[in-house]
Design an enzyme around this catalytic site. Structure first.
Site, PDB file in Angstrom:
ATOM      1  CG  ASP A 143      -0.432  -0.355   2.454  1.00  0.00           C
ATOM      2  OD1 ASP A 143       0.750  -0.529   2.621  1.00  0.00           O
ATOM      3  OD2 ASP A 143      -1.102  -1.066   3.472  1.00  0.00           O
ATOM      4  CD  GLU A 191      -8.587   0.910   7.861  1.00  0.00           C
ATOM      5  OE1 GLU A 191      -8.593  -0.102   8.673  1.00  0.00           O
ATOM      6  OE2 GLU A 191      -7.973   1.950   7.805  1.00  0.00           O
ATOM      7  CG  ASN A 224      -8.774  -1.679  12.097  1.00  0.00           C
ATOM      8  OD1 ASN A 224      -7.885  -2.254  11.593  1.00  0.00           O
ATOM      9  ND2 ASN A 224      -9.542  -0.636  11.526  1.00  0.00           N
ATOM     10  CG  HIS A 265      -5.763  -2.500   8.918  1.00  0.00           C
ATOM     11  ND1 HIS A 265      -5.790  -1.295   9.565  1.00  0.00           N
ATOM     12  CD2 HIS A 265      -4.407  -2.625   9.056  1.00  0.00           C
ATOM     13  CE1 HIS A 265      -4.797  -0.431   9.681  1.00  0.00           C
ATOM     14  NE2 HIS A 265      -3.885  -1.476   9.517  1.00  0.00           N
TER      15      HIS A 265
HETATM   16  C1  F6R Z   1       1.620  -1.480   6.291  1.00  0.00           C
HETATM   17  C2  F6R Z   1       0.214  -2.007   6.343  1.00  0.00           C
HETATM   18  C3  F6R Z   1      -0.535  -2.129   7.608  1.00  0.00           C
HETATM   19  C4  F6R Z   1       0.110  -2.380   8.799  1.00  0.00           C
HETATM   20  C5  F6R Z   1      -0.609  -2.382  10.017  1.00  0.00           C
HETATM   21  C6  F6R Z   1       0.311  -2.559  11.411  1.00  0.00           C
HETATM   22  O1  F6R Z   1       1.994  -1.822   4.576  1.00  0.00           O
HETATM   23  O2  F6R Z   1      -0.377  -2.435   5.315  1.00  0.00           O
HETATM   24  O3  F6R Z   1      -1.646  -3.182   7.680  1.00  0.00           O
HETATM   25  O4  F6R Z   1       0.880  -3.480   8.701  1.00  0.00           O
HETATM   26  O5  F6R Z   1      -1.434  -1.206  10.206  1.00  0.00           O
HETATM   27  O6  F6R Z   1       0.967  -1.606  11.659  1.00  0.00           O
HETATM   28  P1  F6R Z   1       2.384  -1.467  12.584  1.00  0.00           P
HETATM   29  O7  F6R Z   1       3.235  -2.480  12.234  1.00  0.00           O
HETATM   30  O8  F6R Z   1       2.853  -0.122  12.510  1.00  0.00           O
HETATM   31  O9  F6R Z   1       1.589  -1.757  13.798  1.00  0.00           O
END
Ligand code: F6R
Length: 249
Positions: A67, A143, A136, A138
């Site tokens: 992303d 989301e 959450n 995701h």
């Molecule tokens: C990042 C991504 C997100 C993160 C998730 C956890 O490329 O796609 O899904 O993996 O938000 O983020 P952290 O590791 O910062 O808790």
């Protein structure tokens, strides 16, 4: 779903890097799906060390990131382009033409989504996809919503995601409201999936992903249906799982 529980963040990072190393050793021209965020930073640091020690060669590897924020330039320190250069690409012998990250600045975002999805197809799909998980549940920036999105698409970020990511910005108002992300469908097509999670704040999401109903309101729950998923967790992230359901490593 295989669940491995490590003592702490360092061990999670080492284990994850070893799995990437094995993948590249088995198939030097493999396609890696990569994630950003805090969780995989240790894995990237371990991979850079392995590269410096001559244990891994990235010259034939192709990468696809999950992303990118919308309307943030690749040179902006908050962009995922910048993140990947900083933590991995600038330090290993990857061919710059083999790096793929969605372009959040494209003139037509609709065309960019189609282009990105087609690129993944053209290289024959992703061999191993690295994932983190949101509070959450995701994955990528898929989301919680009312349907699983198949392909790369534009998403409006949840307020909770913007709050969580505000730590990287000066102010919450600077956190972009939109992002481009691979869909749960694009992620699901990967041959192997490795999801990393650490800390008590991820325990509920891990619990819901493993035991909950498979539903788009818990995006990571779709992984229950995938044939080759490994979760690499620390003890805190695994704290709501039943003992017999995981292996300590
Ligand atoms: C990042 C991504 C997100 C993160 C998730 C956890 O490329 O796609 O899904 O993996 O938000 O983020 P952290 O590791 O910062 O808790």
């Amino acid at each position: 779903m295989r669940i491995l529980v490590c003592k702490d963040y360092n061990e999670v990072s080492q284990k994850a890097a070893q799995m990437i190393l094995s993948q590249i050793t088995l198939k030097p021209n493999c396609v890696l799906g990569l994630a950003t965020g805090s969780t995989p930073i240790g894995m990237y640091e371990n991979l850079v060390t392995m590269y410096q020690q001559g244990l891994v060669d990235f010259s034939e590897v192709q990468t696809f990131n999950l992303d990118e924020y919308l309307s943030i330039s690749p040179t902006n320190e908050q962009s995922y382009h910048y993140f990947m250069n900083e933590y991995l690409f600038n330090h290993v012998n990857i061919d710059k033409n083999h790096i793929h990250i969605p372009n959040g600045m494209a003139d037509s975002m609709q065309e960019e989504c189609i282009r990105y999805e087609q690129l993944i197809k053209d290289v024959g799909g992703i061999d191993i996809q690295v994932l983190g998980i949101g509070h959450n549940a995701h994955i990528g920036f898929n989301e919680p919503t009312i349907n699983f999105e198949k392909g790369t698409h534009i998403v409006e970020l949840d307020e909770s995601t913007r709050q969580a990511n505000a730590r990287f910005f000066n102010h919450i108002d600077e956190v972009p409201k939109y992002a481009i992300t691979m869909g749960t469908g694009s992620i699901f097509k990967s041959r192997k999936i490795m999801l990393l999670a650490t800390g008590t704040s991820k325990a509920q999401a891990i619990h819901d992903m493993v035991y909950g109903k498979v539903q788009p309101e818990v995006p990571a729950s779709i992984l229950q249906f995938h044939h080759d998923v490994v979760l690499i967790l620390d003890e805190e992230a695994a704290s709501l799982l039943l003992d017999g359901d995981y292996k300590r490593v």
